[in-house]
Enzyme design. Structure first.
Site, PDB file in Angstrom:
ATOM      1  N   SER A   1       0.805  -1.233   0.000  1.00  0.00           N
ATOM      2  CA  SER A   1       0.000   0.000   0.000  1.00  0.00           C
ATOM      3  C   SER A   1       0.834   1.277   0.000  1.00  0.00           C
ATOM      4  CB  SER A   1      -0.945   0.003   1.206  1.00  0.00           C
ATOM      5  OG  SER A   1      -1.979  -0.939   1.017  1.00  0.00           O
TER       6      SER A   1
ATOM      7  N   SER B   1      -6.132   3.476   4.143  1.00  0.00           N
ATOM      8  CA  SER B   1      -5.482   2.695   3.097  1.00  0.00           C
ATOM      9  C   SER B   1      -6.505   1.835   2.369  1.00  0.00           C
ATOM     10  CB  SER B   1      -4.371   1.811   3.690  1.00  0.00           C
ATOM     11  OG  SER B   1      -3.580   1.276   2.650  1.00  0.00           O
TER      12      SER B   1
ATOM     13  N   LYS C   1      -0.047   3.742  -2.688  1.00  0.00           N
ATOM     14  CA  LYS C   1      -1.073   4.800  -2.604  1.00  0.00           C
ATOM     15  C   LYS C   1      -0.458   6.192  -2.461  1.00  0.00           C
ATOM     16  CE  LYS C   1      -4.663   1.821  -0.668  1.00  0.00           C
ATOM     17  NZ  LYS C   1      -3.896   0.562  -0.534  1.00  0.00           N
TER      18      LYS C   1
END
Length: 651
Positions: A45, A105, A48
């Site tokens: 993640s 997230s 992101k």
């Protein structure tokens, strides 16, 4: 069952992920510690961070706003946890998607952002990779917007550290979102996945966590202590606690090695590449289409500043009298500009030539006139005298003793009759002609006795000094003003009483008795005793029976008093005696800076004012001078509305 099994396989750590770490001085980008920092691994993640970086780029470019409604695509709604819980076709503001992706997230929120910007996941992934190259992330390749494991979706600890540093410097206005513990995501309140590290480590202010089975527990973190700023990245942690402990150790290493006094060197932001914005396929961007993305309208050359027009400055109403005068002045100027030039030789033509600064053109004379002037200039004196005589003969003869007669005599070059008679001996002088108007008038009777002061003055010698010549004024017969010129001809007496005859030259006492006012004509002179002058005039002046002029009334000439010279300076400012004071400052630099900022903020009313700084009492006053009263009051009202201190001065 198949979906659940695949999810477990993807998200569970089947084997320990490789470990990598890097520590960097956030102020300069200097690497302070690294281990396997350039090994290509799964970022999870941490991906992101790039999705949010591009979203911030689009917002700053004006292509999208935080309030833009994004239509959730079927692809975005189908992403596995962590999720916000979006549904296909749902409309949600971009700001809520950003909060969910940065704090919780959420995979579905990140995918919805990518679809809204580029149309689909593949197009957005290409843009992510191209942007990574422009930032110096040369070992990174993206395949999706959320970081779920995919073939070729790889990065390094070094590249993710560079991305975290760019987020801090390139978008400081949005960076604070990474330190928020909770946030409203529109349909739910989300909690930060990095809350434990933010609460446990002193000075921590972000930034992003990540986890997949293939990547392990990842974290890119930032912390400030004093003037030091450290950014570090960890790949391959075995748990959240293990990851946070490793990060704390790395941060301590960084703060120990970072220098105290260094020059901050911000990185260069990545440019927005329009070529990376994929065109949307047909049907996908239709509003409310099933599985379609949100409607995004991109304008080439987006407006960077507000298109709202500036407010018109308030103008003081012009009085009717002033407006009429201005109109008349304009009409007169137009009439003068369009008028035909005056004919040559006229007074108007000469006046225009003089106004233009040119010498007037003399009108040429006819040839006959020129010849006559040349002939007259070359003629002998006899011819000139003959012409003068003919002119005198053509003029009617004036009566003797009048002004016309004297003027005619002067014109012919002859001496006045009185002068010729005075030049002859007494026995040869002809008998004076008696004016009929004065024939019946008789002189006043002589007084039996004169005041002693007059007799004494008449018998006084001519060499009496000026200091001793002063005497008391004669009773009711005093001489008012006597001026004697040096090297001047004999003075001429003008008797102002027409009924009084001039006495014989051998009778000075009688003359002094009857004379009441005497005017002696002369040039530049010195003042002599009045009595001496009268006695000399009575003896030397030839006798006359009638005055040259009519009776003249004596007028007392007042003596001009010395007046003090007063210099008056007329104001040319047109009533601009007012000003505006915008505060007091400890230095002249700060006062001038305040004047400049105020002039820029209120240029409509202060444009004509003169900026001025004056020192008084240890402080500098900043003022705008040379304004009218209306301008000063209007400027103060407008500045006060902006919370800028202001007061009017002058008047």
């Amino acid at each position: 069952m198949i979906f659940v099994v695949s999810t477990v396989v993807v998200t569970s750590p089947l084997q320990a992920a490789p470990f990598a770490a890097i520590v960097m001085d956030g102020r300069t980008g200097e690497v302070l510690y690294e281990k396997n920092a350039n090994t290509r691994l799964h970022p999870a993640s941490l991906t992101k961070m790039m999705t949010l970086y591009i979203a911030f780029q689009e917002i700053e470019a004006g292509n999208i706003t935080l309030d833009t409604k994004v239509t959730v695509s079927k692809y975005a709604a189908s992403q596995p946890p962590s999720r916000l819980g979006l549904k296909p076709g749902q409309k949600i503001a971009l700001r809520y998607l950003i909060r969910a992706a940065a704090i919780k997230s959420a995979n579905d929120a990140a995918s919805a952002i990518g679809d809204a910007i580029s149309g689909d996941a593949a197009a957005f992934a290409k843009r992510m990779t191209k942007t990574a190259r422009s930032l110096g992330m040369h070992d990174t390749t993206f395949k999706n917007a959320n970081g779920l494991t995919a073939d070729g979706h790889l990065s390094t600890a070094h590249d993710m550290n560079i991305l975290g540093r760019h987020l801090f410097y390139d978008f400081p206005q949005y960076y604070h979102i990474f330190s928020r513990r909770t946030a409203d995501a529109g349909i739910a309140t989300v909690t930060n996945t990095n809350s434990r590290f933010l609460d446990a480590y002193e000075g921590a202010d972000g930034i992003k966590t990540g986890y997949t089975g293939a990547a392990g527990f990842n974290l890119t973190a930032s912390a400030h202590r004093g003037k030091k700023h450290i950014i570090a990245t960890v790949f391959g942690g075995t748990s959240t606690a293990n990851r946070n402990a490793r990060m704390a150790e790395l941060m301590d290493i960084g703060f120990g090695k970072a220098r105290n006094n260094v020059t901050e060197q911000p990185p260069e932001a990545a440019p927005v590449d329009d070529a990376l914005i994929a065109s949307v396929e047909n049907g996908i961007d239709e509003i409310d289409a099933e599985g379609g993305a949100g409607k995004i309208v991109r304008v080439s050359g987006a407006v960077k500043t507000s298109p709202r027009p500036k407010a018109r400055p308030d103008q003081a109403t012009v009085p009717d009298e002033v407006a009429i005068a201005m109109a008349e002045g304009i009409e007169g100027a137009l009439a003068e500009a369009t008028a035909e030039p005056a004919p040559e030789g006229t007074l108007e033509f000469q006046a225009e030539a003089m106004a233009a600064g040119e010498a007037p053109v003399e009108t040429p004379l006819p040839e006959a006139t020129v010849d006559e002037e040349i002939a007259a200039a070359e003629a002998p004196e006899a011819v000139v005298e003959e012409e003068v005589a003919l002119a005198a003969a053509a003029t009617p003869e004036a009566a003797p003793g009048t002004l016309d007669a004297q003027a005619a005599a002067l014109a012919t070059g002859a001496a006045p009759a009185e002068t010729e008679i005075a030049a002859l001996p007494p026995e040869e002088a002809p008998a004076p002609e008696i004016d009929p108007a004065l024939a019946d008038m008789k002189p006043k009777a002589r007084p039996e006795a004169l005041p002693e002061t007059v007799v004494a003055a008449a018998e006084a010698p001519a060499e009496v000094p000026v200091e001793t010549a002063a005497a008391p004024a004669v009773e009711e017969q005093a001489v008012e003003e006597v001026v004697v010129a040096e090297a001047a001809p004999e003075p001429e007496l003008v008797v102002t009483d027409p009924g009084t005859e001039v006495a014989e030259a051998d009778q000075p006492v009688a003359l002094l008795a009857d004379v009441t006012e005497v005017e002696t004509v002369a040039g530049a002179a010195t003042v002599a005793p009045p009595e001496v002058e009268l006695a000399a005039a009575a003896v030397e002046t030839p006798k006359r029976q009638a005055p040259i002029f009519d009776a003249v009334e004596a007028v007392e000439v007042p003596v001009e008093e010395a007046q003090e010279e007063v210099v008056v300076v007329m104001s040319t400012s047109g009533g601009r005696h007012f000003g505006v004071n915008v505060g007091e400052y400890p230095s002249r630099y700060e006062a001038e800076r305040a004047l400049l900022k105020t002039a820029l903020a209120e240029s409509a009313t202060l444009n004509e004012g003169n900026r001025r700084t004056t020192q008084s009492g240890g402080v500098w006053r900043a003022s705008f001078m040379g304004l009218t009263e209306e301008q000063a009051e209007l400027a103060c009202r407008r500045l006060s509305a902006r919370a800028i201190p202001c007061e009017t001065v002058g008047g």
